[in-house]
Design a protein around this motif. Structure first.
Motif, PDB file in Angstrom:
ATOM      1  N   ILE A 114     -22.837 -17.095 -13.775  1.00  0.00           N
ATOM      2  CA  ILE A 114     -23.122 -18.393 -14.387  1.00  0.00           C
ATOM      3  C   ILE A 114     -24.569 -18.750 -14.098  1.00  0.00           C
ATOM      4  O   ILE A 114     -24.969 -18.898 -12.944  1.00  0.00           O
ATOM      5  CB  ILE A 114     -22.166 -19.468 -13.847  1.00  0.00           C
ATOM      6  N   ARG A 115     -25.364 -18.874 -15.144  1.00  0.00           N
ATOM      7  CA  ARG A 115     -26.794 -19.111 -15.025  1.00  0.00           C
ATOM      8  C   ARG A 115     -27.069 -20.615 -15.119  1.00  0.00           C
ATOM      9  O   ARG A 115     -26.669 -21.269 -16.084  1.00  0.00           O
ATOM     10  CB  ARG A 115     -27.528 -18.333 -16.118  1.00  0.00           C
ATOM     11  N   VAL A 116     -27.756 -21.169 -14.124  1.00  0.00           N
ATOM     12  CA  VAL A 116     -27.875 -22.626 -13.997  1.00  0.00           C
ATOM     13  C   VAL A 116     -29.337 -23.075 -14.063  1.00  0.00           C
ATOM     14  O   VAL A 116     -30.217 -22.464 -13.455  1.00  0.00           O
ATOM     15  CB  VAL A 116     -27.255 -23.115 -12.675  1.00  0.00           C
ATOM     16  N   LEU A 117     -29.551 -24.158 -14.794  1.00  0.00           N
ATOM     17  CA  LEU A 117     -30.834 -24.868 -14.805  1.00  0.00           C
ATOM     18  C   LEU A 117     -30.654 -26.152 -14.008  1.00  0.00           C
ATOM     19  O   LEU A 117     -29.770 -26.962 -14.318  1.00  0.00           O
ATOM     20  CB  LEU A 117     -31.252 -25.186 -16.241  1.00  0.00           C
ATOM     21  N   VAL A 118     -31.451 -26.358 -12.971  1.00  0.00           N
ATOM     22  CA  VAL A 118     -31.355 -27.532 -12.105  1.00  0.00           C
ATOM     23  C   VAL A 118     -32.455 -28.521 -12.483  1.00  0.00           C
ATOM     24  O   VAL A 118     -33.642 -28.171 -12.456  1.00  0.00           O
ATOM     25  CB  VAL A 118     -31.480 -27.141 -10.623  1.00  0.00           C
ATOM     26  N   SER A 137     -38.289 -32.734  -5.714  1.00  0.00           N
ATOM     27  CA  SER A 137     -38.387 -31.307  -5.380  1.00  0.00           C
ATOM     28  C   SER A 137     -37.417 -30.937  -4.264  1.00  0.00           C
ATOM     29  O   SER A 137     -36.860 -29.836  -4.249  1.00  0.00           O
ATOM     30  CB  SER A 137     -39.819 -30.960  -4.964  1.00  0.00           C
ATOM     31  N   PHE A 138     -37.194 -31.882  -3.333  1.00  0.00           N
ATOM     32  CA  PHE A 138     -36.240 -31.630  -2.246  1.00  0.00           C
ATOM     33  C   PHE A 138     -34.836 -31.434  -2.796  1.00  0.00           C
ATOM     34  O   PHE A 138     -34.131 -30.496  -2.405  1.00  0.00           O
ATOM     35  CB  PHE A 138     -36.242 -32.797  -1.255  1.00  0.00           C
ATOM     36  N   PHE A 139     -34.423 -32.298  -3.736  1.00  0.00           N
ATOM     37  CA  PHE A 139     -33.063 -32.189  -4.277  1.00  0.00           C
ATOM     38  C   PHE A 139     -32.918 -30.931  -5.132  1.00  0.00           C
ATOM     39  O   PHE A 139     -31.881 -30.265  -5.076  1.00  0.00           O
ATOM     40  CB  PHE A 139     -32.727 -33.440  -5.100  1.00  0.00           C
ATOM     41  N   ARG A 140     -33.941 -30.595  -5.908  1.00  0.00           N
ATOM     42  CA  ARG A 140     -33.889 -29.358  -6.698  1.00  0.00           C
ATOM     43  C   ARG A 140     -33.694 -28.150  -5.786  1.00  0.00           C
ATOM     44  O   ARG A 140     -32.890 -27.272  -6.064  1.00  0.00           O
ATOM     45  CB  ARG A 140     -35.162 -29.181  -7.526  1.00  0.00           C
ATOM     46  N   ARG A 141     -34.444 -28.130  -4.705  1.00  0.00           N
ATOM     47  CA  ARG A 141     -34.354 -27.016  -3.760  1.00  0.00           C
ATOM     48  C   ARG A 141     -32.989 -26.971  -3.080  1.00  0.00           C
ATOM     49  O   ARG A 141     -32.384 -25.898  -2.935  1.00  0.00           O
ATOM     50  CB  ARG A 141     -35.469 -27.130  -2.710  1.00  0.00           C
ATOM     51  N   ARG A 142     -32.483 -28.131  -2.704  1.00  0.00           N
ATOM     52  CA  ARG A 142     -31.195 -28.188  -2.012  1.00  0.00           C
ATOM     53  C   ARG A 142     -30.060 -27.714  -2.917  1.00  0.00           C
ATOM     54  O   ARG A 142     -29.221 -26.905  -2.505  1.00  0.00           O
ATOM     55  CB  ARG A 142     -30.925 -29.625  -1.552  1.00  0.00           C
ATOM     56  N   VAL A 143     -30.024 -28.213  -4.164  1.00  0.00           N
ATOM     57  CA  VAL A 143     -28.984 -27.799  -5.106  1.00  0.00           C
ATOM     58  C   VAL A 143     -29.101 -26.316  -5.409  1.00  0.00           C
ATOM     59  O   VAL A 143     -28.096 -25.589  -5.452  1.00  0.00           O
ATOM     60  CB  VAL A 143     -29.066 -28.632  -6.402  1.00  0.00           C
ATOM     61  N   SER A 144     -30.318 -25.837  -5.582  1.00  0.00           N
ATOM     62  CA  SER A 144     -30.531 -24.418  -5.887  1.00  0.00           C
ATOM     63  C   SER A 144     -30.032 -23.533  -4.755  1.00  0.00           C
ATOM     64  O   SER A 144     -29.375 -22.503  -4.991  1.00  0.00           O
ATOM     65  CB  SER A 144     -32.016 -24.149  -6.148  1.00  0.00           C
ATOM     66  N   GLU A 145     -30.331 -23.922  -3.526  1.00  0.00           N
ATOM     67  CA  GLU A 145     -29.891 -23.127  -2.368  1.00  0.00           C
ATOM     68  C   GLU A 145     -28.372 -23.068  -2.290  1.00  0.00           C
ATOM     69  O   GLU A 145     -27.786 -22.007  -2.025  1.00  0.00           O
ATOM     70  CB  GLU A 145     -30.469 -23.722  -1.085  1.00  0.00           C
ATOM     71  N   ILE A 146     -27.721 -24.203  -2.526  1.00  0.00           N
ATOM     72  CA  ILE A 146     -26.258 -24.242  -2.464  1.00  0.00           C
ATOM     73  C   ILE A 146     -25.636 -23.371  -3.548  1.00  0.00           C
ATOM     74  O   ILE A 146     -24.719 -22.583  -3.294  1.00  0.00           O
ATOM     75  CB  ILE A 146     -25.756 -25.695  -2.591  1.00  0.00           C
ATOM     76  N   LEU A 147     -26.151 -23.492  -4.761  1.00  0.00           N
ATOM     77  CA  LEU A 147     -25.570 -22.734  -5.868  1.00  0.00           C
ATOM     78  C   LEU A 147     -25.823 -21.241  -5.724  1.00  0.00           C
ATOM     79  O   LEU A 147     -24.950 -20.415  -6.031  1.00  0.00           O
ATOM     80  CB  LEU A 147     -26.128 -23.237  -7.195  1.00  0.00           C
ATOM     81  N   ASN A 148     -26.980 -20.860  -5.226  1.00  0.00           N
ATOM     82  CA  ASN A 148     -27.298 -19.439  -5.070  1.00  0.00           C
ATOM     83  C   ASN A 148     -26.497 -18.763  -3.964  1.00  0.00           C
ATOM     84  O   ASN A 148     -26.463 -17.532  -3.883  1.00  0.00           O
ATOM     85  CB  ASN A 148     -28.801 -19.256  -4.810  1.00  0.00           C
ATOM     86  N   PRO A 205     -21.954 -15.911  -5.141  1.00  0.00           N
ATOM     87  CA  PRO A 205     -22.364 -14.669  -5.812  1.00  0.00           C
ATOM     88  C   PRO A 205     -22.166 -14.691  -7.323  1.00  0.00           C
ATOM     89  O   PRO A 205     -22.740 -13.849  -8.028  1.00  0.00           O
ATOM     90  CB  PRO A 205     -21.464 -13.611  -5.158  1.00  0.00           C
ATOM     91  N   ASN A 206     -21.381 -15.654  -7.810  1.00  0.00           N
ATOM     92  CA  ASN A 206     -21.131 -15.745  -9.246  1.00  0.00           C
ATOM     93  C   ASN A 206     -22.049 -16.741  -9.949  1.00  0.00           C
ATOM     94  O   ASN A 206     -21.897 -16.986 -11.143  1.00  0.00           O
ATOM     95  CB  ASN A 206     -19.671 -16.138  -9.501  1.00  0.00           C
ATOM     96  N   ILE A 207     -22.982 -17.331  -9.182  1.00  0.00           N
ATOM     97  CA  ILE A 207     -23.895 -18.331  -9.739  1.00  0.00           C
ATOM     98  C   ILE A 207     -25.338 -17.933  -9.459  1.00  0.00           C
ATOM     99  O   ILE A 207     -25.670 -17.488  -8.355  1.00  0.00           O
ATOM    100  CB  ILE A 207     -23.614 -19.728  -9.144  1.00  0.00           C
ATOM    101  N   GLU A 208     -26.198 -18.115 -10.443  1.00  0.00           N
ATOM    102  CA  GLU A 208     -27.619 -17.839 -10.270  1.00  0.00           C
ATOM    103  C   GLU A 208     -28.443 -18.977 -10.876  1.00  0.00           C
ATOM    104  O   GLU A 208     -28.283 -19.310 -12.054  1.00  0.00           O
ATOM    105  CB  GLU A 208     -28.008 -16.528 -10.958  1.00  0.00           C
ATOM    106  N   GLN A 251     -20.052 -25.978  -6.069  1.00  0.00           N
ATOM    107  CA  GLN A 251     -19.944 -24.630  -6.624  1.00  0.00           C
ATOM    108  C   GLN A 251     -18.750 -24.514  -7.568  1.00  0.00           C
ATOM    109  O   GLN A 251     -18.848 -23.913  -8.646  1.00  0.00           O
ATOM    110  CB  GLN A 251     -19.828 -23.601  -5.494  1.00  0.00           C
ATOM    111  N   GLN A 252     -17.628 -25.098  -7.175  1.00  0.00           N
ATOM    112  CA  GLN A 252     -16.437 -25.044  -8.017  1.00  0.00           C
ATOM    113  C   GLN A 252     -16.648 -25.772  -9.339  1.00  0.00           C
ATOM    114  O   GLN A 252     -16.250 -25.290 -10.404  1.00  0.00           O
ATOM    115  CB  GLN A 252     -15.231 -25.633  -7.278  1.00  0.00           C
ATOM    116  N   LYS A 253     -17.274 -26.947  -9.275  1.00  0.00           N
ATOM    117  CA  LYS A 253     -17.539 -27.715 -10.510  1.00  0.00           C
ATOM    118  C   LYS A 253     -18.378 -26.887 -11.476  1.00  0.00           C
ATOM    119  O   LYS A 253     -18.103 -26.830 -12.678  1.00  0.00           O
ATOM    120  CB  LYS A 253     -18.269 -29.015 -10.176  1.00  0.00           C
ATOM    121  N   VAL A 254     -19.434 -26.261 -10.955  1.00  0.00           N
ATOM    122  CA  VAL A 254     -20.327 -25.466 -11.802  1.00  0.00           C
ATOM    123  C   VAL A 254     -19.584 -24.268 -12.373  1.00  0.00           C
ATOM    124  O   VAL A 254     -19.731 -23.935 -13.564  1.00  0.00           O
ATOM    125  CB  VAL A 254     -21.573 -25.025 -11.001  1.00  0.00           C
TER     126      VAL A 254
END
Length: 384
Positions: free
Chosen positions: A3-7, A12-23, A26-29, A123-126
């Motif tokens: 699942i490919r995600v655009l944040v 910038s802090f929230f973008r980084r935090r969400v990106s780290e969690i989603l990455n 293994p099924n999310i990028e 992660q589950q929601k995404v």
């Protein structure tokens, strides 16, 4: 399938935090980020993500306006992040009307009790909404109004979105089961007598409930219980919005409310709603639930179970789109008491978790396309 995600967020802090969690999944990028709505629209077209996470208040172009443009140009499942305030609730409902599929509180401590659980929920929601494809949009007959986020940013005094929500665009799930598209079946009344209707839902529920309830007549002959998984800050705004749009009366349920015909009672977020009493004197009990064993507050299971005890075989219960299996155990008790259970069909669900749980357990009598649910209700109740 990954699942490919655009944040999208102006922090910038929230973008980084969400990106780290989603990455971490293994099924999310995370394939890209954007710091305002305009950039989000451009990157959605360029990157074609599976899912977009979207903030509401951003410079250049706010999140609601971005959702509208994306749903018009490159329809994509969108998960909103919202503040748990009245304005945040109103803006989030605007975003759902515009085509977003789901939302989460922006403060992670409001999502779950601990960081690990909040990570799993995000992660589950995404993953769940990433499995859905959305296409097209439907112009609304209701005139669009400025988004709540725009109003907050500009501090203008305009008509509240609670009175005229923006319904210019709406997601449409692909039809996967032609037997249950709702285009050919003519509902027939069973002749059964009812005293109560109860509807349980979660992900995708705000839009689904709005679609169903706005088609019910003002003289609907029974009380209606609404159980929507939603934070406590959101349910007052959602009840007010529905009350403005519907012919029936809709209110956020209060402790001690006597159940009256033609009134829909929305369970307050963060609390449980029970039916108490018998023989025409039923009333609602609203209470805080601190039990760690109960996942959902409000819980469809708990309300359905109390309705089975109080109303027996005189309930029409409907389970609409939602993640998980809440409602299955309560539906089983209702069915054992002789009441009827219906479920939304897979093709029209945002997430087919809750209806599938009821259908797979053999509890639902019908699987109905969302567009036809109100028609079936009105025919069955005898007011259509």
């Amino acid at each position: 399938m990954t699942i490919r995600v655009l944040v999208v967020d102006d922090s910038s802090f929230f973008r980084r935090r969400v990106s780290e969690i989603l990455n971490q999944d293994p099924n999310i990028e995370v394939i890209g980020t954007a710091n305002n709505g305009k950039e989000a629209v451009e990157k959605a077209a360029e990157l074609r993500p599976s899912v977009i996470t979207m903030d509401i208040e951003m410079p250049v172009l706010d999140g609601i306006s971005a959702v509208k443009q994306i749903m018009q140009q490159t329809p994509t499942p969108i998960l909103m992040f919202s503040s748990l305030t009245h304005d945040g609730a109103s803006a989030t409902l605007d975003a759902l009307d515009a085509g977003a599929l789901d939302f989460l509180p922006k403060k992670f401590e409001d999502i779950a009790r601990d960081k690990e659980e909040a990570t799993k929920v995000l992660q589950q929601k995404v993953r769940e909404i990433g499995r859905r494809r959305v296409s097209g949009f439907r112009p609304s007959r209701v005139a669009a109004t400025p988004s709540t986020a725009s109003r907050i940013a500009s501090e203008r005094t305009t008509t509240s979105s609670l009175r005229q929500p923006d319904r210019s665009f709406s997601q449409r799930a692909p039809v996967t089961d032609t037997r249950n598209t709702g285009t050919s079946e003519r509902p027939k009344a069973s002749g059964k007598q009812y005293k109560l209707m109860a509807i349980g839902t979660s992900t995708g529920g705000p839009v689904a409930l709005q679609k169903v309830l706005t088609q019910l007549p003002a003289n609907f002959p029974h009380p209606i219980l609404l159980i929507q998984h939603m934070p406590g800050a959101f349910t007052p705004a959602f009840a007010q919005r529905l009350d403005t749009l519907c012919k029936i009366k809709v209110k956020e349920a209060e402790n001690g409310d006597l159940l009256k015909p033609g009134v829909a009672y929305l369970a307050p977020g963060g609390k449980q709603m029970l039916v108490e009493g018998r023989s025409g004197s039923q009333k609602l009990k609203i209470y805080e639930d601190d039990s760690p064993r109960v996942t959902y507050k409000p819980s469809v299971d708990i309300t359905f179970a109390s309705a089975a005890k109080s109303y027996g075989d005189a309930v029409l219960a409907i389970v609409l789109t939602g993640m998980g299996a809440d409602g299955r155990d309560g539906a089983r008790l209702l069915k054992q008491a002789g009441s009827k259970i219906w479920a939304q069909d897979e093709a029209s669900c945002v997430v087919y978790g809750m209806p599938q749980a009821v259908a797979s357990a053999g509890l639902s009598e019908k699987s109905i396309a969302l567009a036809d649910v109100a028609k079936h209700i009105n025919t069955e109740i005898g007011c259509g």
